[in-house]
Scaffold this active site. Sequence first.
Site, PDB file in Angstrom:
ATOM      1  CD  GLU A  61       1.192  -7.556  -0.570  1.00 17.61           C
ATOM      2  OE1 GLU A  61       0.431  -7.654   0.416  1.00 17.61           O
ATOM      3  OE2 GLU A  61       1.395  -6.503  -1.189  1.00 17.61           O
ATOM      4  CD  GLU A  72      -3.378  -5.648  -1.547  1.00 18.80           C
ATOM      5  OE1 GLU A  72      -3.876  -4.807  -0.778  1.00 18.80           O
ATOM      6  OE2 GLU A  72      -3.034  -6.785  -1.188  1.00 18.80           O
ATOM      7  CG  ASN A 101      -1.912  -1.157   1.192  1.00 23.16           C
ATOM      8  OD1 ASN A 101      -2.190  -1.714   0.136  1.00 23.16           O
ATOM      9  ND2 ASN A 101      -2.422  -1.548   2.343  1.00 23.16           N
TER      10      ASN A 101
HETATM   11  O1  AHR Z   1       1.582  -6.694   3.579  1.00 23.64           O
HETATM   12  C1  AHR Z   1       0.736  -5.770   4.190  1.00 23.64           C
HETATM   13  C2  AHR Z   1      -0.244  -5.121   3.218  1.00 23.64           C
HETATM   14  O2  AHR Z   1      -1.144  -6.091   2.792  1.00 23.64           O
HETATM   15  C3  AHR Z   1       0.333  -4.584   1.932  1.00 23.64           C
HETATM   16  O3  AHR Z   1       0.815  -3.293   2.061  1.00 23.64           O
HETATM   17  C4  AHR Z   1      -0.848  -4.593   1.012  1.00 23.64           C
HETATM   18  O4  AHR Z   1      -0.479  -4.728  -0.335  1.00 23.64           O
HETATM   19  C5  AHR Z   1      -1.697  -5.737   1.531  1.00 23.64           C
HETATM   20  O5  AHR Z   1      -3.016  -5.358   1.702  1.00 23.64           O
END
Ligand code: AHR
Length: 503
Positions: free
Chosen positions: A293, A174, A72
């Site tokens: 992720e 995201e 984020n």
């Molecule tokens: O890894 C933590 C957060 O999780 C990241 O910043 C985001 O991409 C996801 O929502």
Amino acid sequence: MYDVEVGLDPAFTVGTVDPRLYGSFVEHMGRCVYGGIFEPDHPTADEHGFRGDVADLVRELGVTVIRYPGGNFVSGYRWEDGVGPVADRPRRLDLAWRSLEPNTVGTDEFCRWARGVGVDPIMAVNLGTRGVDAAVDLLEYTNFAPGSTSTADRRVANGHKDAHGVTTWCLGNEMDGLWQIGHKTADEYGRLAAETARAMRRADPDLELVACGSSNSGMPTFGSWERTVLEHTYDLVDHISLHAYFEPVGGDVDSFLASSEEMRRMITAIAATADHVGAVRRSGKRLTISFDEWNVWYQHRFSGQDTLERNENAPLIEDVYDVTDAVVVGDLLMALLDHCDRVSIACQAQLVNVIAPIMTQAGGPAWRQTIFHPFALTARHARGTVLRTAVRTAQLPTQRYGDVPATRVSAVQDPETGALTLLAANRNRTEPARLTVPLRAFGERLRLVEHLAIAETDPSATNTAEHPDRVVPRPANGTVLDGDQTLTATLPPSSWHLIRLGN
Ligand code: AHR
């Protein structure tokens, strides 16, 4: 005790493991960068301020690529703030985590550190608040040769003569999420990603580009987001991303232990979605998935970004992992391996302190969380060709996923040495499994090299600064490879295993 029988033949393969499956993720968030990889006052810090003890653990973990700088965070990031003389760098509000970003670490510092620990950086560009210009500038700054452009020469003037050579780039992060700074609809993002990709490819046609897929499978746009985004970007990108975090929702540990079923379904669904877009276009191109992720994350303990007090790198989401979490992480790695024909990149999120396999204390030790161990063992030994497994096992009823295999088994063979690595997860919390694997099809005689297990009588055991090695992989008892080349082993309840066979 229940029986698990595995059919295995070296002629029946899934595909080759891309080493980038063993990736990780460093975000400017909480204590991942500041107080994690970077702590200039730490006794082990190098001349650039990066902790030597953490770097050693990163090498031991076997990470091959690291995605940076978010997450984020990237959606509000001005990369220019993080280059040049440190004293001149601005202190900015990071809107994603409501933190103050000092910009002491930026692109040059991160890339130099990554190369030093032997990993390839994967960079993400900001498609939240920024666009084509900033992305191409960053690409030039990062990768272009000295003397080629003024932007490349800024890097040289900043003391980094050699280009950082980043080949894989994520087009935002995201962007389907309402929490994302600069969130977009699938059409808005698809258009911007396409134009950014087109421009970046003009600068360097050999890049590998990742378009943003869904943030998780519960998103209302899961599947349709990917279809729309790929209708804009199919010919311009190489990978579509997926993200997923797992936890025992409402205390449902049986479903939690079967989390990899969800990861498997996500991969199959999004590969099919990508193939659908390709089919409509009559395209011969086949996209792969960047699962950039994934991890266990106890999100119910985190009340959300909007509730965060404005802070200066305060600890954020520092989950302490137990034995059950390690079994789930091992099983998730097996899901990635079993889909290595469609997943080319995967990044466990994150690397240090923030939902991480490595923890640190300021000025103190760094240690391995329980989830460190399945990752390190898999990254070291599960290289080469993934074999198809036919597994006969009892089913386990779960609330979330229905009946699932009680034990999962994966197999990877080194094509050069013939060495075979078996990975297994017994998800049954009360019953051990009796594993039988006939290996006659492998022709040459194999020998048992080792059987390591993460199996504790207390599934809630954790590793801490005081007891960093409470949970470690231990040699398993009673595993036999008989004269008939049949392997037998016992897998205790809630356990994860690595069994190595060599010639
Ligand atoms: O890894 C933590 C957060 O999780 C990241 O910043 C985001 O991409 C996801 O929502």
